[in-house]
Each structure stands twice: as C-alpha cells, then as structure tokens.
Design an enzyme around this catalytic site. Sequence first.
Site, PDB file in Angstrom:
ATOM      1  N   HIS A  56       0.883  -1.289  -0.028  1.00 30.20           N
ATOM      2  CA  HIS A  56      -0.061   0.003   0.261  1.00 30.20           C
ATOM      3  C   HIS A  56       0.842   1.330  -0.106  1.00 30.20           C
ATOM      4  O   HIS A  56       1.990   1.084   0.037  1.00 30.20           O
ATOM      5  CB  HIS A  56      -0.934   0.029   1.336  1.00 30.20           C
ATOM      6  CG  HIS A  56      -0.438   0.113   2.547  1.00 30.20           C
ATOM      7  ND1 HIS A  56       0.672  -0.894   3.081  1.00 30.20           N
ATOM      8  CD2 HIS A  56      -0.377   1.065   3.401  1.00 30.20           C
ATOM      9  CE1 HIS A  56       0.667  -0.491   4.160  1.00 30.20           C
ATOM     10  NE2 HIS A  56       0.429   0.567   4.538  1.00 30.20           N
ATOM     11  N   HIS A  58       1.407   4.304   1.994  1.00 32.10           N
ATOM     12  CA  HIS A  58       1.892   4.912   3.112  1.00 32.10           C
ATOM     13  C   HIS A  58       3.426   4.958   2.990  1.00 32.10           C
ATOM     14  O   HIS A  58       4.132   3.880   2.493  1.00 32.10           O
ATOM     15  CB  HIS A  58       1.499   4.115   4.272  1.00 32.10           C
ATOM     16  CG  HIS A  58       0.016   4.411   4.555  1.00 32.10           C
ATOM     17  ND1 HIS A  58      -0.595   3.701   5.359  1.00 32.10           N
ATOM     18  CD2 HIS A  58      -0.899   5.230   4.289  1.00 32.10           C
ATOM     19  CE1 HIS A  58      -1.924   4.191   5.477  1.00 32.10           C
ATOM     20  NE2 HIS A  58      -2.105   5.142   4.624  1.00 32.10           N
ATOM     21  N   ASP A  60       5.670   4.735   5.204  1.00 32.63           N
ATOM     22  CA  ASP A  60       6.661   3.839   6.081  1.00 32.63           C
ATOM     23  C   ASP A  60       6.758   2.406   5.210  1.00 32.63           C
ATOM     24  O   ASP A  60       7.119   1.454   5.520  1.00 32.63           O
ATOM     25  CB  ASP A  60       6.128   3.460   7.393  1.00 32.63           C
ATOM     26  CG  ASP A  60       4.964   2.902   7.270  1.00 32.63           C
ATOM     27  OD1 ASP A  60       3.802   3.584   6.884  1.00 32.63           O
ATOM     28  OD2 ASP A  60       4.424   2.053   8.341  1.00 32.63           O
ATOM     29  N   HIS A  61       5.943   2.278   3.884  1.00 36.73           N
ATOM     30  CA  HIS A  61       6.113   0.989   3.078  1.00 36.73           C
ATOM     31  C   HIS A  61       6.826   1.376   1.848  1.00 36.73           C
ATOM     32  O   HIS A  61       6.968   0.371   1.138  1.00 36.73           O
ATOM     33  CB  HIS A  61       4.795   0.411   2.937  1.00 36.73           C
ATOM     34  CG  HIS A  61       4.204   0.007   4.352  1.00 36.73           C
ATOM     35  ND1 HIS A  61       4.104  -1.323   4.663  1.00 36.73           N
ATOM     36  CD2 HIS A  61       3.477   0.821   5.362  1.00 36.73           C
ATOM     37  CE1 HIS A  61       3.691  -1.284   5.969  1.00 36.73           C
ATOM     38  NE2 HIS A  61       3.223  -0.198   6.437  1.00 36.73           N
ATOM     39  N   HIS A 114      -7.402  -0.423   5.462  1.00 31.87           N
ATOM     40  CA  HIS A 114      -6.441   0.309   5.724  1.00 31.87           C
ATOM     41  C   HIS A 114      -6.158   1.496   4.962  1.00 31.87           C
ATOM     42  O   HIS A 114      -6.039   2.632   5.101  1.00 31.87           O
ATOM     43  CB  HIS A 114      -5.173  -0.414   6.214  1.00 31.87           C
ATOM     44  CG  HIS A 114      -4.198   0.156   6.581  1.00 31.87           C
ATOM     45  ND1 HIS A 114      -3.903   1.010   7.893  1.00 31.87           N
ATOM     46  CD2 HIS A 114      -2.656   0.617   5.925  1.00 31.87           C
ATOM     47  CE1 HIS A 114      -2.688   1.441   8.063  1.00 31.87           C
ATOM     48  NE2 HIS A 114      -2.224   1.366   6.746  1.00 31.87           N
ATOM     49  N   HIS A 171       4.179  -4.677  10.774  1.00 35.49           N
ATOM     50  CA  HIS A 171       4.691  -3.836  12.006  1.00 35.49           C
ATOM     51  C   HIS A 171       4.969  -4.907  13.274  1.00 35.49           C
ATOM     52  O   HIS A 171       4.132  -5.904  13.459  1.00 35.49           O
ATOM     53  CB  HIS A 171       3.601  -2.800  12.394  1.00 35.49           C
ATOM     54  CG  HIS A 171       3.715  -1.460  11.327  1.00 35.49           C
ATOM     55  ND1 HIS A 171       4.558  -0.440  11.442  1.00 35.49           N
ATOM     56  CD2 HIS A 171       2.979  -1.384  10.256  1.00 35.49           C
ATOM     57  CE1 HIS A 171       4.325   0.230  10.610  1.00 35.49           C
ATOM     58  NE2 HIS A 171       3.240  -0.207   9.865  1.00 35.49           N
TER      59      HIS A 171
HETATM   60 FE    FE Z   1       2.595   0.824   8.096  1.00 33.16          FE
HETATM   61 ZN    ZN Z   2       0.132   1.801   6.477  1.00 38.15          ZN
END
Ligand code: FE
Ligand code: ZN
Length: 255
Positions: A56, A58, A60-61, A114, A171
């Site tokens: 996805h 975001h 942090d990915h 999400h 995570h």
């Molecule tokens: Fe994340």
């Molecule tokens: Zn995320």
Amino acid sequence: MAAQTHLFKCLTDNYGVLIHDPATGATAAIDAPEAWAVDAALKETGWQLTDILVTHHHGDHTGGIEELKERHGCKVTAPRREKQPIPAVDATVAEGDTVKVGSLTAKVLDTPGHTIGHIAYVFPDDKIAFVGDTLFSIGCGRVIEGTHQAMWESLVKLRALPDDTKIFCGHEYTKANIRFALTIEPDNPALKARAEEADRQVAAGQPTIPVTIGEEKRANPFLRADVPVVATAVKMSGKPAAQVFGELRERKNRF
Ligand code: FE
Ligand code: ZN
C-alpha cells in the site's frame, strides 16, 4: 525449491522482509520502508534484489523504493487501486493477478480498509502471506480509507487461507495488541498462550512474527468478530460481524 525468507526491523516498528527463490536467485523485498535497511538485509543474506512488491501507498512502506530501484534496477509491483501514487512503479496488480519472483508465484488479494487499494501477496506453494498493514498479530490495521465492512471482509479473506499459512505483517505491534485483546477475551486460552509466547519472544529480542493464520484465528479478536463470545464481550450479541468488528476497532483506537 522452497522459498527462503529474511525478516528485519526498520524505521521505528516496521518489518521489512525479503523472499528469495533459490532456484533462480530472484529476491523480492515486500515493501521498502527505508533503502539502507533493505540493503543491509541484502548484504547479510548475499541475495540480489530483483523485485519490490508493494502492499500500500503509506510512506513507511514506500520510502525506500526510488533509491533501491536506482541502485538495483529492480522491478516495482504495486496495487492498481491505490488512491495515492506510489513512486517508480513498473507494474500494477489487483485480485486475480499473479506475480512472479523468479520461479515463485504470488497470488494477489485485494484487502481494502487500511487504504482503499491495499493488497496482500500470497505464495500458496510455500504457504506464506505478506499482509502489509491489513492484519497484525493479534490486531489489525487502522481503517483509514475504507469502511469497517470492507476491512472485515478483507480480514475474512485472509482468515480463509490454510491454517498453516505463515503471516508476515508490516509492524511489530503484538504486545500492545495483546494488551487490548485481553480486555475483550480475558479467558481465551489461545490468547493467553500467545501472550506468554510473545513475552518470551520480546524478552529474547526475537520478532513475534511470522505467525500462522490458524493461531491468529484462535487468538486475534479482530478475526473473531463473528464469534458469539466476542460479540457478547462488546455488548453486541446478534449484531452483524462487520458492526462488531467496527466496535472492536473503535475501542482499540481509544485504548
Ligand atoms: Fe505501516
Ligand atoms: Zn500503512
């Protein structure tokens, strides 16, 4: 030949993971939280990066994608339906598509909730699933772009995978998730066993994942919104599972 995986921590509480095909030498990073951490994992394993499979949009990915692509010339595969653009994408996929990593084959599942376009990558031959921020051990991702109904359906889809499927999530939230889950099902023996296991793992400096879908089905309240004892715990017995799930998610947000 069986796939090999290499799990590593990055950023604050993200997991990065590599999947490697010994037959061809192909290696995919599942998401790219930060380039240097993926490179350190490649150095440690001696594997060469051929692919990045993005779950996805975001940051942090996706933060490490451009740098990794520049350095390794790897192919970037990303969800077709994401709301936000993902950098340096070569191919987009959605449910029904398959992705090759060397001779390994992943099936793509749409798991919205999400984010709108969130996908999971399932390698059925190796019984490994990369679920991003949809499912966590004893928890699930925040419902940011989708509806509770959509997220519940995504979780049900993951729950339907064979019990011995290994789940890699985005995570390390397991201990906090367990603290919340125990407020819902304090007497669930599978949850209590998981709490002890996670305590041991964290004390030993080990990751709490991967975990099997069978274990999660027994202990993760977010996969159990259609189990009467869970609905009763949140005073919603007889209500549709997606509503019970929504109540669990709201309570966790406030927890
Ligand atoms: Fe994340
Ligand atoms: Zn995320």
